[in-house]
Write a protein that holds these residues in place. Structure first.
Motif, mmCIF file in Angstrom:
data_model
loop_
_atom_site.group_PDB
_atom_site.id
_atom_site.type_symbol
_atom_site.label_atom_id
_atom_site.label_comp_id
_atom_site.label_asym_id
_atom_site.label_seq_id
_atom_site.Cartn_x
_atom_site.Cartn_y
_atom_site.Cartn_z
ATOM 1 N N GLN A 3 0.705 -1.124 -0.127
ATOM 2 C CA GLN A 3 -0.096 -0.091 0.091
ATOM 3 C C GLN A 3 0.806 1.242 0.037
ATOM 4 N N TYR A 6 2.227 1.993 -3.416
ATOM 5 C CA TYR A 6 1.085 2.277 -4.229
ATOM 6 C C TYR A 6 1.114 3.714 -4.095
ATOM 7 N N ILE A 7 0.631 3.999 -2.836
ATOM 8 C CA ILE A 7 0.324 5.543 -2.500
ATOM 9 C C ILE A 7 1.671 6.478 -3.121
ATOM 10 N N VAL A 10 1.232 6.796 -6.887
ATOM 11 C CA VAL A 10 0.099 7.729 -7.059
ATOM 12 C C VAL A 10 0.663 9.006 -7.048
ATOM 13 N N ASN A 11 1.403 9.260 -5.789
ATOM 14 C CA ASN A 11 1.672 10.776 -5.677
ATOM 15 C C ASN A 11 2.666 11.138 -6.665
ATOM 16 N N PHE B 21 -7.212 12.593 -6.451
ATOM 17 C CA PHE B 21 -5.899 11.876 -5.848
ATOM 18 C C PHE B 21 -6.591 10.910 -4.731
ATOM 19 N N ILE B 24 -8.214 8.061 -5.982
ATOM 20 C CA ILE B 24 -7.311 6.827 -6.638
ATOM 21 C C ILE B 24 -6.219 6.257 -5.670
ATOM 22 N N ARG B 25 -6.017 6.986 -4.559
ATOM 23 C CA ARG B 25 -5.173 6.603 -3.340
ATOM 24 C C ARG B 25 -6.117 5.520 -2.730
ATOM 25 N N GLU B 28 -6.899 0.943 -3.687
ATOM 26 C CA GLU B 28 -6.593 -0.196 -3.297
ATOM 27 C C GLU B 28 -7.472 -0.848 -2.152
#
Lengths: 162, 213
Positions: A3, A6-7, A10-11, B21, B24-25, B28
């Motif tokens: 996770q 993943y974050i 994305v960032n 944002f 999308i975060r 998961e």
């Protein structure tokens, strides 16, 4: 993918993916949908990324594919309003050069917009753009050349000769 | 200011909203709203494209699938029908390839027919050869993929070659076009404009059809 990783992805690349999508679609809502699709695919892919750049290029390629599917299809062309493409422009009115360039770029044909974005914003070389978009180098060169000509015609002295 | 600097300054201002944002975060996690949205969008894509590839006894079809969020959930929602009868499905595999294209592969059986279904979101997919695929989303959000005999056929009569479109709704004389082994063209039928490509391999012909609009 963890996770936290993943974050981080994305960032780090969310806006890159968004701008690729925006280059095709020219509107915020579709571009956000595309970003979501791209990150869902990131969950699903079995691709083993060799390094950070590999992942970045994968995200860009998938974003371009998604955007082409969603925003350049005949159906979507008819159905999607473009008015929200200009909402950001109001924020830029303090800098005329930026507004002019934005309008000029957004007035380019679909395929030229993403190529110019990858070249001028992401600093990719022609060869890399060709690899990412799965085009021939000569095709990318031609598209860049024609995009420059159009930008020069519209922007005149605001666009430097290269 | 250089072109690159001006370009970067301009496009730095194109950023995704913080709301997006956040959404999308949270992908998961189990965000049902996102899944529902994707499914609706996917339905459109599914309905827009279909492709089939068939060889000998093996049936393999390629159409389009929806984005994948929860594999099990969506696998349960996809049904395959062959000539109007629901097929048994097994060995369902779903994955996203290097190019981000989604694939669903499964074994199907309907009566004596057994085969392998391959559904992909590849935009270049085409209807091909002896089967046709239609997809629809029912009121409950289930995806139904209906496979039936392909209604386009090549017919050779008295030295002429015809393309029989949709079980005789139109008959096109493609004799001249196919002299070099390949005939391409467009035809309007049932309110849709189709692009076709027929290749002649002697005893066998390949027909590819794509809905343009």
């Amino acid at each position: 993918m963890e996770q936290s990783e993943y974050i981080r992805v994305v960032n780090t690349y969310g806006n890159t993916v968004y701008r690729i999508a925006f280059s095709y679609c020219r509107n915020a809502s579709n571009s956000e949908d595309i970003v979501q699709n791209v990150y869902i695919k990131l969950f699903q892919t079995k691709t083993e990324f060799t390094d950070e750049e590999h992942m970045r290029k994968w995200l860009i390629r998938v974003a371009a594919n998604e955007a082409k599917n969603l925003c350049t299809s005949f159906w979507k062309r008819k159905m999607v309003p473009l008015e929200d493409s200009h909402e950001n422009l109001l924020l830029w009115s303090e800098k005329e050069e930026c507004s002019k360039l934005y309008n000029a770029v957004m007035g380019l044909p679909d395929k030229y917009r993403v190529v110019t974005y990858l070249y001028y914003y992401e600093d990719y070389a022609v060869k890399e753009i060709a690899e990412i978009l799965k085009l021939r180098e000569t095709t990318v060169q031609t598209q860049l050349m024609r995009a420059r000509e159009k930008l020069k015609m519209k922007l005149k002295e605001d666009w430097k000769d290269e | 200011m250089s072109n690159k600097k001006l370009y970067k300054e301009t496009f730095d201002k194109i950023t995704m909203s913080e709301e997006a944002f956040e959404r999308i975060r949270s992908l998961e996690g189990e965000n049902k709203k996102n899944r529902e949205n994707y499914f609706k969008y996917a339905g459109i894509v599914v309905a827009a494209m279909a492709a089939i590839f068939i060889s000998s006894n093996t049936i393999s079809y390629a159409g389009t699938g929806e984005p994948l969020v929860d594999m099990k959930e969506y696998v349960e929602k996809i049904s395959i029908f062959i000539n109007g009868k629901k097929a048994d499905e097994s060995d369902v595999k779903r994955y996203v390839d290097e190019n981000g294209t989604e694939h669903i592969e499964m074994q199907v059986a309907e009566g004596d027919q057994k085969g392998e279904v391959h559904i992909t979101t590849d935009m270049d997919s085409l209807e091909k050869n002896n089967l046709s695929v239609e997809t629809n989303i029912d009121e409950k959000g289930n995806t139904n993929i209906e496979i039936s005999d392909f209604p386009w056929k090549v017919e050779k009569k008295e030295g002429k070659v015809y393309l029989n479109v949709k079980d005789g709704k139109k008959i096109l004389d493609i004799t001249k076009d196919i002299e070099d082994g390949k005939a391409e063209g467009k035809v309007q039928v049932d309110g849709k404009l189709y692009k076709y490509c027929v290749e002649d391999f002697g005893e066998e012909q390949s027909i590819e059809v794509k809905v343009i609009e």
